[in-house]
Motif scaffolding. Sequence first.
Motif, mmCIF file in Angstrom:
data_model
loop_
_atom_site.group_PDB
_atom_site.id
_atom_site.type_symbol
_atom_site.label_atom_id
_atom_site.label_comp_id
_atom_site.label_asym_id
_atom_site.label_seq_id
_atom_site.Cartn_x
_atom_site.Cartn_y
_atom_site.Cartn_z
ATOM 1 N N TRP A 5 -14.168 -45.285 67.427
ATOM 2 C CA TRP A 5 -14.616 -44.112 66.685
ATOM 3 C C TRP A 5 -15.676 -43.352 67.478
ATOM 4 O O TRP A 5 -15.615 -42.131 67.604
ATOM 5 C CB TRP A 5 -15.189 -44.502 65.330
ATOM 6 N N CYS A 6 -16.641 -44.081 67.996
ATOM 7 C CA CYS A 6 -17.733 -43.430 68.741
ATOM 8 C C CYS A 6 -17.190 -42.667 69.948
ATOM 9 O O CYS A 6 -17.589 -41.533 70.205
ATOM 10 C CB CYS A 6 -18.758 -44.468 69.188
ATOM 11 N N CYS A 7 -16.278 -43.276 70.671
ATOM 12 C CA CYS A 7 -15.715 -42.613 71.851
ATOM 13 C C CYS A 7 -14.811 -41.455 71.442
ATOM 14 O O CYS A 7 -14.874 -40.371 72.031
ATOM 15 C CB CYS A 7 -14.917 -43.618 72.677
ATOM 16 N N GLY A 8 -13.983 -41.672 70.409
ATOM 17 C CA GLY A 8 -13.079 -40.619 69.968
ATOM 18 C C GLY A 8 -13.811 -39.441 69.365
ATOM 19 O O GLY A 8 -13.465 -38.292 69.617
ATOM 20 N N ALA A 9 -14.854 -39.724 68.566
ATOM 21 C CA ALA A 9 -15.633 -38.643 67.957
ATOM 22 C C ALA A 9 -16.371 -37.853 69.029
ATOM 23 O O ALA A 9 -16.509 -36.640 68.937
ATOM 24 C CB ALA A 9 -16.613 -39.218 66.940
ATOM 25 N N GLY B 55 -23.810 -38.903 79.601
ATOM 26 C CA GLY B 55 -22.474 -38.661 79.092
ATOM 27 C C GLY B 55 -21.930 -39.764 78.210
ATOM 28 O O GLY B 55 -20.748 -39.748 77.849
ATOM 29 N N LYS B 56 -22.767 -40.729 77.835
ATOM 30 C CA LYS B 56 -22.320 -41.827 76.968
ATOM 31 C C LYS B 56 -22.422 -41.414 75.504
ATOM 32 O O LYS B 56 -23.243 -40.573 75.142
ATOM 33 C CB LYS B 56 -23.173 -43.076 77.224
ATOM 34 N N PRO B 57 -21.577 -42.039 74.654
ATOM 35 C CA PRO B 57 -21.622 -41.686 73.227
ATOM 36 C C PRO B 57 -23.004 -41.937 72.634
ATOM 37 O O PRO B 57 -23.653 -42.932 72.950
ATOM 38 C CB PRO B 57 -20.580 -42.617 72.598
ATOM 39 N N LEU B 58 -23.423 -41.045 71.763
ATOM 40 C CA LEU B 58 -24.746 -41.131 71.148
ATOM 41 C C LEU B 58 -24.629 -40.701 69.693
ATOM 42 O O LEU B 58 -24.056 -39.648 69.391
ATOM 43 C CB LEU B 58 -25.736 -40.221 71.880
ATOM 44 N N MET C 174 -21.188 -37.825 66.263
ATOM 45 C CA MET C 174 -21.480 -38.269 67.619
ATOM 46 C C MET C 174 -21.794 -37.112 68.559
ATOM 47 O O MET C 174 -21.341 -35.984 68.371
ATOM 48 C CB MET C 174 -20.293 -39.056 68.180
ATOM 49 N N GLY C 175 -22.556 -37.457 69.585
ATOM 50 C CA GLY C 175 -22.803 -36.552 70.686
ATOM 51 C C GLY C 175 -22.834 -37.390 71.955
ATOM 52 O O GLY C 175 -22.278 -38.487 71.993
ATOM 53 N N THR C 176 -23.480 -36.903 72.996
ATOM 54 C CA THR C 176 -23.602 -37.659 74.237
ATOM 55 C C THR C 176 -25.038 -37.615 74.732
ATOM 56 O O THR C 176 -25.769 -36.663 74.476
ATOM 57 C CB THR C 176 -22.681 -37.094 75.331
ATOM 58 N N ASP C 177 -25.421 -38.678 75.443
ATOM 59 C CA ASP C 177 -26.742 -38.691 76.059
ATOM 60 C C ASP C 177 -26.676 -38.008 77.426
ATOM 61 O O ASP C 177 -25.641 -37.433 77.801
ATOM 62 C CB ASP C 177 -27.282 -40.118 76.165
ATOM 63 N N ASP C 178 -27.749 -38.070 78.186
ATOM 64 C CA ASP C 178 -27.807 -37.388 79.489
ATOM 65 C C ASP C 178 -26.789 -37.939 80.477
ATOM 66 O O ASP C 178 -26.374 -37.242 81.406
ATOM 67 C CB ASP C 178 -29.218 -37.509 80.081
#
Length: 364
Positions: free
Chosen positions: A286-290, A176-179, A170-174
């Motif tokens: 998982w997406c938020c935690g990662a 700050g949401k999970p991506l 996972m990463g984040t978009d512009d």
Amino acid sequence: MVQDAGSLADFVALTGHAGKLRVEESFGGGFVRLRVDEAERRQAKHDIRSVEDAAIELLRNARDAGAHTILMATTKTDSLRTLTAIDDGSGIPEAMWERIFDARVTSKLDSMHMDAWGVHGRGMALFSIRQNAQSAQVMASAPGKGTAIQAVFDTETIQEKADQSSWPEMGTDDAGKPLIERGPHNICRTCCEFALEDEGDCEVYVGSAAEVIAAARRHVRIPREVREKLLTTALSDLSLLQQLRLAADAQELAEIAGKLGLVISERTAHRILAGEIKPAQGAYAWCCGAKQKAAGAQARHKVDLAKDSRGLKIADEDIEQFQEVLAKDFQQLAERYYLVPTGRPEVRVSSGKVQVSFDFMEED
């Protein structure tokens, strides 16, 4: 009316080996008008081209039935992949259990849903699944109690990703949401993509039969009004997920799970009740935690190591064990105040201080 085929070869071409009529009209020269059911069958074969396609259709079907919690159990024996989706949606009358697999059968007469995977609500998703599966059936359902659907696929005739154990990175978009940045397009990633698309309104717990049952035991909430009536309410009168949550002993848990398509032994049921089986991971959690873990790793990478050398050092594996203990302890508070954890506890270590924070959502 079908025109005269003219020869045995033409007859075979128009009907197929089973002799079932596939053509509404023949124009000659090889041009025909297909019957509606033949055209639907061919489209259905195209709609589901992988096990992951089937998984997303089961998830969309549950979401459109109003589900907020979905268990996605996945197992494989030899070449057979089994998907079992159990939700807390509106449910299906028993008289419709078979009919919902027919083409164009839908409960969404005046509505449809457009999402990242296209239009949903045409009454073709479950039809497509059955056309491509070895078997597909409703295991249990009733109005207001949710639905359990199981589909079995032969992976020698319908493909799936070879790596079914990895979760996406996972990463984040512009904003700050999970991506999702990378990872195989397997069932885990499919569930994550679905949960992110729905922004966590639908949480999907994906894993083995035992793991999703353990997740139900930990995460399914029992509303106060239901708790007040438990002494006078039969377990069978509750929703499918509540039945898993409230099964009193191993024998009862194994029996309830089996009726939903989650076959476990009584010994495994004992292990679930004893907390020996780790619950299935929630896709959105998982997406938020990662994402948080990646952000934390990036922050640690920027630490001034010379200055940090004067502070406390804790090994990563000890931090992870500490997080697991904290998560279990926080669960007691979460159940009492109807909170839903959205990731692992975050532990920050600095000179003379260890800080812990918990991210959560409040239940409706």
